[in-house]
Design a protein around this motif. Structure first.
Motif, PDB file in Angstrom:
ATOM      1  N   SER A 136       0.977  -1.491   0.432  1.00  0.00           N
ATOM      2  CA  SER A 136      -0.186  -0.154  -0.010  1.00  0.00           C
ATOM      3  C   SER A 136       0.834   0.919   0.095  1.00  0.00           C
ATOM      4  O   SER A 136       1.489   1.050   0.948  1.00  0.00           O
ATOM      5  CB  SER A 136      -1.009   0.275   1.200  1.00  0.00           C
ATOM      6  N   ARG A 189       0.346   3.807   1.868  1.00  0.00           N
ATOM      7  CA  ARG A 189       0.202   4.094   3.093  1.00  0.00           C
ATOM      8  C   ARG A 189       0.760   3.351   4.197  1.00  0.00           C
ATOM      9  O   ARG A 189       1.182   3.628   5.037  1.00  0.00           O
ATOM     10  CB  ARG A 189      -1.397   4.056   3.856  1.00  0.00           C
ATOM     11  N   LEU A 232     -11.398  -7.511   1.482  1.00  0.00           N
ATOM     12  CA  LEU A 232     -11.495  -5.949   1.135  1.00  0.00           C
ATOM     13  C   LEU A 232     -12.520  -5.570   1.970  1.00  0.00           C
ATOM     14  O   LEU A 232     -12.581  -4.230   2.041  1.00  0.00           O
ATOM     15  CB  LEU A 232     -10.883  -5.731  -0.062  1.00  0.00           C
ATOM     16  N   GLN A 233     -13.522  -5.916   1.385  1.00  0.00           N
ATOM     17  CA  GLN A 233     -14.674  -5.595   1.584  1.00  0.00           C
ATOM     18  C   GLN A 233     -15.190  -4.607   2.980  1.00  0.00           C
ATOM     19  O   GLN A 233     -15.967  -4.295   3.624  1.00  0.00           O
ATOM     20  CB  GLN A 233     -15.877  -6.524   1.008  1.00  0.00           C
ATOM     21  N   ALA A 266     -13.507  -4.514   4.994  1.00  0.00           N
ATOM     22  CA  ALA A 266     -11.736  -3.352   5.773  1.00  0.00           C
ATOM     23  C   ALA A 266     -12.521  -2.673   5.454  1.00  0.00           C
ATOM     24  O   ALA A 266     -13.044  -1.627   6.273  1.00  0.00           O
ATOM     25  CB  ALA A 266     -11.311  -3.518   5.138  1.00  0.00           C
ATOM     26  N   LYS A 267     -12.901  -2.335   4.247  1.00  0.00           N
ATOM     27  CA  LYS A 267     -13.707  -1.051   3.340  1.00  0.00           C
ATOM     28  C   LYS A 267     -14.975  -0.501   4.306  1.00  0.00           C
ATOM     29  O   LYS A 267     -15.346   0.816   4.646  1.00  0.00           O
ATOM     30  CB  LYS A 267     -13.979  -1.178   2.165  1.00  0.00           C
ATOM     31  N   ASP A 268     -16.047  -1.605   4.838  1.00  0.00           N
ATOM     32  CA  ASP A 268     -16.685  -1.292   5.516  1.00  0.00           C
ATOM     33  C   ASP A 268     -17.129  -0.945   7.506  1.00  0.00           C
ATOM     34  O   ASP A 268     -17.648  -0.180   7.841  1.00  0.00           O
ATOM     35  CB  ASP A 268     -18.135  -2.954   6.187  1.00  0.00           C
ATOM     36  N   GLY A 269     -15.187  -1.084   7.760  1.00  0.00           N
ATOM     37  CA  GLY A 269     -14.683  -0.889   9.294  1.00  0.00           C
ATOM     38  C   GLY A 269     -14.125  -1.978   9.944  1.00  0.00           C
ATOM     39  O   GLY A 269     -14.787  -1.771  11.525  1.00  0.00           O
ATOM     40  N   ASP A 270     -15.762  -2.831   9.305  1.00  0.00           N
ATOM     41  CA  ASP A 270     -15.141  -4.877  10.488  1.00  0.00           C
ATOM     42  C   ASP A 270     -13.808  -4.272  11.230  1.00  0.00           C
ATOM     43  O   ASP A 270     -14.282  -5.352  12.201  1.00  0.00           O
ATOM     44  CB  ASP A 270     -15.186  -5.499   9.241  1.00  0.00           C
ATOM     45  N   ASP A 323     -11.876  -1.993  12.350  1.00  0.00           N
ATOM     46  CA  ASP A 323     -11.545  -0.812  12.772  1.00  0.00           C
ATOM     47  C   ASP A 323     -11.030  -1.204  14.419  1.00  0.00           C
ATOM     48  O   ASP A 323     -10.258  -0.398  15.251  1.00  0.00           O
ATOM     49  CB  ASP A 323     -12.160   0.350  12.516  1.00  0.00           C
TER      50      ASP A 323
END
Length: 78
Positions: free
Chosen positions: A21, A23, A65-66, A68-72, A74
């Motif tokens: 990444s 980041r 990835l989905q 992670a994008k949804d914040g599962d 965090d």
């Protein structure tokens, strides 16, 4: 075609192009991924480039990835 399995040395995956990444930590503490010919994805620790690779199916990576994008996940870093 080479058989690629979980736990094999990442450097033994022929033709793998590893990427990380934008980041990622500039000190080399990151996760790197390589797309595999069958659609799977290999994952390795950049601090141990010749260490073991974990191999995930395309579907497993999509789910991760989905999530992670949804914040599962965090709560794991916060």
């Amino acid at each position: 075609m080479q058989q690629i399995v979980n736990g094999m040395r990442a450097t033994e995956i022929e033709g793998a192009t590893w990427r990380k990444s934008r980041r990622s930590n500039p000190n080399g503490n990151c996760v790197e991924l390589a797309a595999l010919p069958d659609g799977a994805v290999a994952v390795r620790n950049s601090r141990h480039p010749s260490g073991p690779a974990l191999v995930y199916t395309r579907e497993e990576m999509i789910a991760f990835l989905q999530g992670a994008k949804d914040g599962d996940f965090d709560d794991m870093v916060g």
